[in-house]
Design an enzyme around this catalytic site. Structure first.
Site, PDB file in Angstrom:
ATOM      1  CG  ASP A   1      -1.825   1.214   1.260  1.00 55.00           C
ATOM      2  OD1 ASP A   1      -2.638   1.342   0.326  1.00 55.00           O
ATOM      3  OD2 ASP A   1      -1.714   2.035   2.187  1.00 55.00           O
TER       4      ASP A   1
ATOM      5  CD  GLU B   1      -5.281   0.552  -4.077  1.00 58.60           C
ATOM      6  OE1 GLU B   1      -6.475   0.624  -3.924  1.00 58.60           O
ATOM      7  OE2 GLU B   1      -4.475   0.938  -3.206  1.00 58.60           O
TER       8      GLU B   1
ATOM      9  CB  CYS C   1     -15.998  -8.940  11.774  1.00 55.54           C
ATOM     10  SG  CYS C   1     -14.338  -8.439  11.272  1.00 55.54           S
TER      11      CYS C   1
ATOM     12  CG  ASP D   1      -1.496   3.307   5.590  1.00 54.29           C
ATOM     13  OD1 ASP D   1      -2.555   3.685   5.046  1.00 54.29           O
ATOM     14  OD2 ASP D   1      -0.658   4.088   6.083  1.00 54.29           O
TER      15      ASP D   1
HETATM   16 ZN   LIG Z   1     -14.750  -7.230   9.315  1.00 52.53          ZN
END
Ligand SMILES: [Zn+2]
Length: 372
Positions: free
Chosen positions: A193, A277, A350, A357
């Protein structure tokens, strides 16, 4: 794979060598400007068999140069290395060629005091096979030059370019052809990243930091620029201060380059596949706040280096779609949420809590692995 590699080093000429170099640079500038002027005159005034303006290339210009050297007024041209002057005429041919093919602007006249450069075809008998004792390469009319070796060049140098910067430093660069061996395979895949706080964060948790020292130099730059603005333009003090400013500029550029080279070499050495990316850098540059930081770190340069080094060393760079939501996605459960630029930590329902990053780097890696 055979690649061409250019090595550039600073060197410290003796006073005699400096004087000879001043002659070489002066003659080279004269020959370039004279030949450019002549080519333009001939083109404007002489018509060839096709009814077009006539072009004279370096062969014709070189004959003219030989003629000039024999005259009383231009005999001083003999003080410079003949091969180097011919090389200038060949360079002018190339500049014209680049212009005709739309690759460059029309060649310009050279002015005194700007950066100067000359090229020599190297006589292989004047290159020693050893770099020790500071004696490696002998240049025509200069003899051995005292090079500050920062690394040892590989391969056989065929050409040497000697240049002098506007700040008065001397550099020599060699163009070498070498056989590049691939780096050992590591079977590692990494997601990278690219950002502002760290130039890169990788999916295995490495944080590169950013070349902060440039900020320090930037303060120095502003200070020296302020001093320059207070001096009378053209005065001796002004000329001296202009050199100081040029040196700080060089320092900043060197720090940044050095930082990026170490970083990109590390990444291609340690990994076989590097996932990036496709940054919409233009979009980032349109954001004023970010643009300074992006230009500073040199994300363009990072991308360029990582790609060519991967090619050199037999590694792979995979670029994923720039609209991939690497920052917004949870790397654990895949849900997507908005995250502000100021939020440094990615928190998901979650239960995932991760550096933003690092979360993005992991997503970039998984996206490439999924697509494979
Ligand atoms: Zn998650």
């Amino acid at each position: 794979m055979i690649i061409r590699k250019a090595y550039k080093f600073r060197f410290d000429p003796t006073e005699e060598q400096k004087a000879q170099l001043a002659v070489e640079f002066g003659c080279a500038r004269f020959v370039w400007n004279h030949a450019l002027n002549l080519r333009q005159c001939v083109y404007a005034n002489c018509i060839d068999e096709n009814g077009k303006g006539e072009n004279i290339n370096y062969v014709g210009l070189n004959k003219h140069l030989t003629f000039l050297k024999g005259t009383e007024n231009f005999g001083w041209l003999k003080n410079a290395t003949a091969g180097m002057l011919t090389q200038k005429l060949i360079d002018l041919d190339k500049a014209y060629d680049n212009f005709f093919k739309g690759r460059a602007k029309f060649p310009k006249f050279k002015k005194k005091g700007h950066s100067e450069s000359i090229r020599y075809q190297l006589d292989q008998r004047n290159i020693l096979s050893t770099y020790s004792a500071g004696e490696f390469i002998k240049l025509p009319k200069l003899g051995f030059i005292n090079v500050r070796w920062s690394q040892l060049p590989f391969g056989t140098p065929k050409m040497a370019t000697v240049s002098k910067t506007a700040s008065g430093k001397y550099f020599v660069s060699f163009a070498c052809e070498i056989e590049q061996a691939p780096k050992p395979k590591t079977s590692r895949v990494i997601g990278v990243d690219v950002g502002i706080k760290d130039v890169v964060v990788t999916s295995d948790g490495f944080q590169s930091g950013s070349p902060k020292f440039t900020y320090q130099h930037q303060r120095e730059l502003r200070r020296e620029q302020r001093k320059l603005s207070k001096k009378t333009k053209g005065s001796n003090g002004w000329k001296k201060q202009r050199l100081v400013v040029a040196r700080v500029h060089e320092k900043i550029a060197n720090c940044r380059k050095d930082f990026l080279h170490k970083l990109t070499t590390k990444l291609v050495s340690e990994n076989d596949v590097i996932c990036l990316e496709d940054l919409n850098v233009k979009g980032m540059l349109s954001n004023r706040k970010l643009s300074k930081a992006v230009a500073d770190i040199g994300i363009f340069e990072f991308n360029r280096q990582i790609k060519y080094k991967a090619q050199w060393y037999g590694k792979q760079v995979i670029v994923i779609d720039r609209w991939f939501p690497s920052t917004k996605m949870c790397s654990s459960c895949g849900s997507i949420k908005q995250i502000k630029l100021s939020e440094r930590i990615y928190r998901c329902d979650c239960g995932l809590v991760l550096d933003r990053d690092l979360n993005a780097a992991i997503n970039i890696k998984s996206a490439v692995l999924k697509a494979a």
